[in-house]
Scaffold this motif. Sequence first.
Motif, PDB file in Angstrom:
ATOM      1  N   ILE A 196      40.217  30.400  39.506  1.00  0.00           N
ATOM      2  CA  ILE A 196      41.390  30.769  38.695  1.00  0.00           C
ATOM      3  C   ILE A 196      40.940  31.183  37.301  1.00  0.00           C
ATOM      4  O   ILE A 196      40.062  30.563  36.705  1.00  0.00           O
ATOM      5  N   GLY A 197      41.543  32.279  36.807  1.00  0.00           N
ATOM      6  CA  GLY A 197      41.184  32.770  35.473  1.00  0.00           C
ATOM      7  C   GLY A 197      40.339  34.037  35.565  1.00  0.00           C
ATOM      8  O   GLY A 197      40.176  34.612  36.651  1.00  0.00           O
ATOM      9  N   GLN A 198      39.790  34.460  34.434  1.00  0.00           N
ATOM     10  CA  GLN A 198      38.999  35.694  34.427  1.00  0.00           C
ATOM     11  C   GLN A 198      37.712  35.518  35.222  1.00  0.00           C
ATOM     12  O   GLN A 198      37.011  34.529  35.031  1.00  0.00           O
TER      13      GLN A 198
ATOM     14  N   PHE B 257      38.495  40.288  35.144  1.00  0.00           N
ATOM     15  CA  PHE B 257      39.813  40.480  35.758  1.00  0.00           C
ATOM     16  C   PHE B 257      40.485  39.110  35.959  1.00  0.00           C
ATOM     17  O   PHE B 257      39.855  38.168  36.433  1.00  0.00           O
ATOM     18  N   GLU B 258      41.764  39.022  35.558  1.00  0.00           N
ATOM     19  CA  GLU B 258      42.463  37.726  35.659  1.00  0.00           C
ATOM     20  C   GLU B 258      42.969  37.492  37.080  1.00  0.00           C
ATOM     21  O   GLU B 258      43.682  38.320  37.635  1.00  0.00           O
ATOM     22  N   ARG B 259      42.601  36.353  37.639  1.00  0.00           N
ATOM     23  CA  ARG B 259      43.010  36.039  39.022  1.00  0.00           C
ATOM     24  C   ARG B 259      43.907  34.801  39.030  1.00  0.00           C
ATOM     25  O   ARG B 259      43.599  33.802  38.388  1.00  0.00           O
TER      26      ARG B 259
ATOM     27  N   THR C 297      50.034  33.806  32.829  1.00  0.00           N
ATOM     28  CA  THR C 297      49.922  32.718  31.849  1.00  0.00           C
ATOM     29  C   THR C 297      48.651  32.902  31.021  1.00  0.00           C
ATOM     30  O   THR C 297      47.551  32.903  31.564  1.00  0.00           O
ATOM     31  N   ARG C 298      48.811  33.054  29.709  1.00  0.00           N
ATOM     32  CA  ARG C 298      47.648  33.306  28.854  1.00  0.00           C
ATOM     33  C   ARG C 298      46.682  32.111  28.880  1.00  0.00           C
ATOM     34  O   ARG C 298      45.473  32.277  28.840  1.00  0.00           O
ATOM     35  N   ASP C 299      47.265  30.911  28.948  1.00  0.00           N
ATOM     36  CA  ASP C 299      46.409  29.718  28.899  1.00  0.00           C
ATOM     37  C   ASP C 299      45.484  29.611  30.112  1.00  0.00           C
ATOM     38  O   ASP C 299      44.454  28.937  30.057  1.00  0.00           O
TER      39      ASP C 299
ATOM     40  N   PHE D 235      48.329  22.606  26.636  1.00  0.00           N
ATOM     41  CA  PHE D 235      48.199  23.084  28.012  1.00  0.00           C
ATOM     42  C   PHE D 235      47.223  22.220  28.807  1.00  0.00           C
ATOM     43  O   PHE D 235      47.430  21.968  29.998  1.00  0.00           O
ATOM     44  N   ASP D 236      46.163  21.744  28.146  1.00  0.00           N
ATOM     45  CA  ASP D 236      45.182  20.901  28.840  1.00  0.00           C
ATOM     46  C   ASP D 236      45.782  19.558  29.260  1.00  0.00           C
ATOM     47  O   ASP D 236      45.351  18.953  30.246  1.00  0.00           O
TER      48      ASP D 236
END
Lengths: 496, 140
Positions: free
Chosen positions: A183-185, A191-193, A198-200, A411-412
């Motif tokens: 999850i994430g770039q 590329f964001e997956r 969600t930016r966080d 967010f964490d």
Amino acid sequence: MFEGLILFGKSIASFLTVESVLWALGASLIGVVIGALPGLTATMGVALMTTLTLKMPSSQALLVLVCTYVGAIYGGSRSAILLNIPGTPASAASCLDGYALARQGRAGYAMGIATSGSVMGTLIGMFFLALFTPLLGNVALKFGAYEFFWLAAFGVVISGNLTGDDPLKGWMAGLLGLFLATIGQEGVYAFERFTFGTRDLAGGLSLVPALVGAFGFAELLLVMRERRPPVELNPVDSVIPKLGDVLKYWRTIVRSGCIGTFIGIIPGVGEDSAAWTSYAAAKRASREKELFGKGSVEGLMAAETGDNACVPGAIIPVLTLQIPGSAPAAVLMAAMLIHGVRPGPLIMVEAPHFVYDIITMMLFAVIGILIYGLVLTRFLVQVLRVRYQVIVPIIFVLCTVGSFAIASRLFDVWVMLAFGVLGFALRLLNYPMAPLVLGLVLGDLLEKSLRRGLVLSDGDLTPFFLRPISAFLWVLIALIVLSRFIRWRPYANRTV
Amino acid sequence: MGGAIVAGSWTMDRLERHGAALYSAPGLVPGLLGLVLLVMGVLLGVRALREGALRSGGAGASLRQGWGSTALVLAVSFGYAVGLVGHAPFWLATFLFVTAFIAIFEYPALRRMAMAPLYGAGTSFLVTYLFEAVFLVRLP
């Protein structure tokens, strides 16, 4: 060899400051207390302490974490002996004979034997850590993307295979961890997956809050669900064992120390398997087999030596391959990365002193558990009387603050909560946690290695299967998986 | 879940306009993981059905035990971590949470419930002091 001794001496000298000694003793005590409290594990302790030590200098922060780790694995034996409840899963094997000895009015003696076994086990593991890390480091230098891909996969497969009752569920937990790590770039095109805008989440899931949730919050939920009744403790006699009683079992100590260390080196298997395997081996070799389970000193010694020897063993692959040998070692590895230490194949080239720093930290932890094992028995007995209704909210506050502290973002904290609920649900359904953690930690390595390997070979898969170390690893993985699906019963059709 | 991961990976941008080959597409690894998860999920489902998962009196009964206290712990914990932290001063949020938690779960032991504010105040002070003064960590 002499170079190693010189580095070890320098390392001891650098840590011999009042501040370091106090941190080491304090962290060992915290570890022992966390380990002694049923439901709170070594992984949770190391994860929580990682968040507390963020702003400390890296050497002192890692000293605190190593001492917490060793202390917690040792501390589990206290409640195993006094309550017949393992403080950590690693101490489950110690319940069998430790509690039986306590029922015979020899609780103090049993705790003394457990302390001796833990100290000897850690020392044997430290010896192998010093011996094998340079050797394994040299072998690791031959590893490329193909080998690292299979090594990461092997870690998840063997962890899933050995840490729970059901390998299928273990592998699924490992796959879930690997997926969550994607999850994430991603690393090649950023590329964001699976971020759903969600930016966080763009930077991926933070490892430490996830681990604090999966091992902290989830365990608190389990503890409150079980609502354990108030404890009844056995009376405690002298906790200082006779030297002769310890030396009498030197074969068991050496055997269990070796077994514990080697199980520690296997990725993701961990201390509980080390304790059970050492216990089984001791029983097989013992002249007093009939005493096992009824208060065997040899059995208790084997279990405690095995699980504590596993701690240095589990750190060997962290240092040389960046692959953790157990769940707490996975958190320790994450902490090393946070503190700018880069373990891996180049460790013996770039920072050979770091290996000896870790051994020194373990030496401090051994001194800590030796002191606490001998003088703090009554204090630990009082700790075991503290009610969970009081401990749970305090630890939850630490989980919340610790998760926030990593990057100062709320967010964490939500990640911690989500992983807590996920971990709780998975535990109720008998999914082991160690493969999930290993998947989370190894996900990045597995993906990077696979994609790097494919780019290097221009999409050709053959190097993944034909290079010697790769071939050995994938055949091993295939055998492990197949052995669980194919039941070989050569005598099934015979009649007796 | 495995199916959803496969579907999400399959429909993910393959970045061919940037010259990305199929084997370096962003969805490759999650797609493969989802596929294996899907296969294992099917195997697990089939095995569970064979072992009588749909028959009454299975594992569900034991799983349902203790849900009341779990729901209460979740409600209080989420109330603190999501509702109070970041929206009220940390010391106050922590005091309220620890006090409420102990009071709720010690009920109906009145003497222990009466001790709850002391534990709340002690925890609030110690955690705030330790994190800010000793560990130099910013609090929410």
